[in-house]
Design a protein around this motif. Structure first.
Motif, PDB file in Angstrom:
ATOM      1  N   ILE A 230     -37.819 -26.543  19.018  1.00 33.28           N
ATOM      2  CA  ILE A 230     -38.091 -25.905  17.736  1.00 33.28           C
ATOM      3  C   ILE A 230     -39.169 -26.718  17.026  1.00 33.28           C
ATOM      4  CG2 ILE A 230     -37.160 -25.293  15.468  1.00 33.28           C
ATOM      5  CD1 ILE A 230     -34.445 -24.982  16.763  1.00 33.28           C
TER       6      ILE A 230
ATOM      7  N   GLY B   1     -37.455 -15.812  17.871  1.00 28.75           N
ATOM      8  CA  GLY B   1     -37.678 -17.138  17.339  1.00 28.75           C
ATOM      9  C   GLY B   1     -38.817 -17.281  16.368  1.00 28.75           C
TER      10      GLY B   1
ATOM     11  N   TRP C 293     -32.741 -16.097  17.433  1.00 31.98           N
ATOM     12  CA  TRP C 293     -33.112 -17.156  18.373  1.00 31.98           C
ATOM     13  C   TRP C 293     -32.625 -16.821  19.770  1.00 31.98           C
ATOM     14  CZ3 TRP C 293     -36.733 -20.146  16.883  1.00 31.98           C
ATOM     15  CH2 TRP C 293     -36.838 -20.573  15.574  1.00 31.98           C
TER      16      TRP C 293
ATOM     17  N   ASP D 246     -33.757 -21.344  24.395  1.00 28.56           N
ATOM     18  CA  ASP D 246     -34.850 -22.169  23.866  1.00 28.56           C
ATOM     19  C   ASP D 246     -34.386 -23.600  23.650  1.00 28.56           C
ATOM     20  OD1 ASP D 246     -36.514 -20.016  23.891  1.00 28.56           O
ATOM     21  OD2 ASP D 246     -36.292 -19.560  21.755  1.00 28.56           O
TER      22      ASP D 246
END
Length: 356
Positions: A319, A256, A312, A316
């Motif tokens: 952001i 990420g 990514w 997650d």
């Protein structure tokens, strides 16, 4: 090579979905995009490297079947939506023009001979030097063209067996692809090993959340905007944004981390604003870090430039988008506090990297 290979939007905005992007380092690695009988031709003519990409007018069903017969598989084996118009471009470099010419002729012959009784040779209207064939009644066409030390293989598929439409689309793809190769630096095997892995110090400016390097072409590398967009499933909203703001370099890091370099500070501000507009559901941003916007998402792959960015972690949820001078970065995490801390670290990295 990805930087010099067309994406769907280069050909027509209707090709809004990326189906495939694949680097081809060896002849054996072409088996998921070219017919198996083509491989000996590539080996005999000393293939150096290549790149294959495919785009479609429709998003592809992730549960679609796979074709494993060894025939021409331009979509990586995926059986694409028959109601869609789709295409593949595969560009392969050879040591010199003579090897490329022989390879182009051999590739077309080998592909034609997969089903010689059903296939028929045809010519294109504009790209008259291309060797092409189709199977009458089947809504697809394959064409091969040698260009200097390169060979371009184009496959187009439409909902109906409209030969004029298939020809027209193939011509359009060649018309866009050929000028890109004029600017491509042909590299020998030795020269490839001497390439600068981090031109313009982009990776050194990119936050690296992972504990170790992952040197894969779609995960940890620097690209031009076009090269980067090959790894995006739906780039139609992002290509205009990157183009309008003069994004010339994009670097990605595992777990990420992403960095765009815009034309100047004003362009970076416009890029940052455009990205934050495309990522709604705001979350709390770190108060001590200027020009930072955080958002909550259930799927960062879909909220990050069009989806499909393999670096990514899909777990997650947050952001954060950061701007500093001519740079715009994004970082991600499954915890908001961690995403905020990464944003602060990325901002500091950019601020402290102006000397190189």
């Amino acid at each position: 090579m990805a930087d010099h290979t067309v994406i769907g939007a280069d050909v027509d905005p209707m090709f809004a979905h990326t189906v495939l992007s694949r680097e081809l380092a060896y002849a054996s690695g072409t088996s998921m995009v070219l017919a198996d009988p083509v491989q000996p031709v590539l080996e005999q003519n000393q293939m150096v490297y290549g790149y294959s990409t495919a785009a479609s007018t429709e998003a592809q069903n992730k549960m679609s079947g796979f074709e494993l017969s060894g025939n021409f598989q331009p979509f990586g084996g995926v059986v694409v939506d028959p109601a869609a118009t789709s295409f593949n471009v595969t560009v392969i470099q050879f040591p010199d023009q003579q090897h490329a010419q022989a390879a182009g002729e051999g590739m077309e012959a080998a592909d034609f001979d997969v089903a010689p009784e059903q296939n028929a040779h045809i010519t294109l209207d504009q790209t008259i030097d291309a060797k092409a064939h189709w199977r009458p009644g089947v809504p697809s066409l394959a064409a091969t063209l040698s260009d200097g030390r390169y060979v371009i293989s184009v496959f187009v598929q439409m909902p109906t067996a409209d030969l004029n439409g298939l020809r027209s689309l193939a011509d359009k793809i060649f018309a866009v692809q050929l000028p890109l190769l004029d600017r491509a630096p042909g590299l020998s095997n030795a020269e490839m090993f001497r390439l600068d892995y981090d031109p313009d110090a982009m990776l050194r400016r990119t936050l690296h959340p992972a504990p170790y390097l992952n040197l894969e072409s779609d995960i940890e590398i620097t690209h031009t905007a076009r090269g980067y967009l090959h790894n995006v499933e739906a780039p139609e909203a992002w290509k205009p944004l990157l183009d309008a703001n003069g994004v010339d370099r994009v670097s990605t890091a595992a777990d990420g981390g992403l960095l765009f370099r815009a034309r100047d500070a004003n362009a970076a501000l416009a890029l940052w604003s455009g990205i934050t507009t495309l990522t709604p559901n705001s979350a709390e941003s770190p108060g001590t870090v200027p020009d930072t916007d955080c958002t909550r998402t259930t799927n960062p792959g879909n909220n990050f430039p069009g989806g499909g960015y393999s670096a990514w972690n899909h777990k997650d949820k947050y952001i954060c988008t950061v701007r500093y001078h001519r740079y715009v970065a994004q970082v991600a995490s499954d915890q908001l506090v961690d995403a905020q801390q990464k944003a602060a670290a990325q901002y500091a990295l950019l601020a402290n990297s102006q000397g190189f």
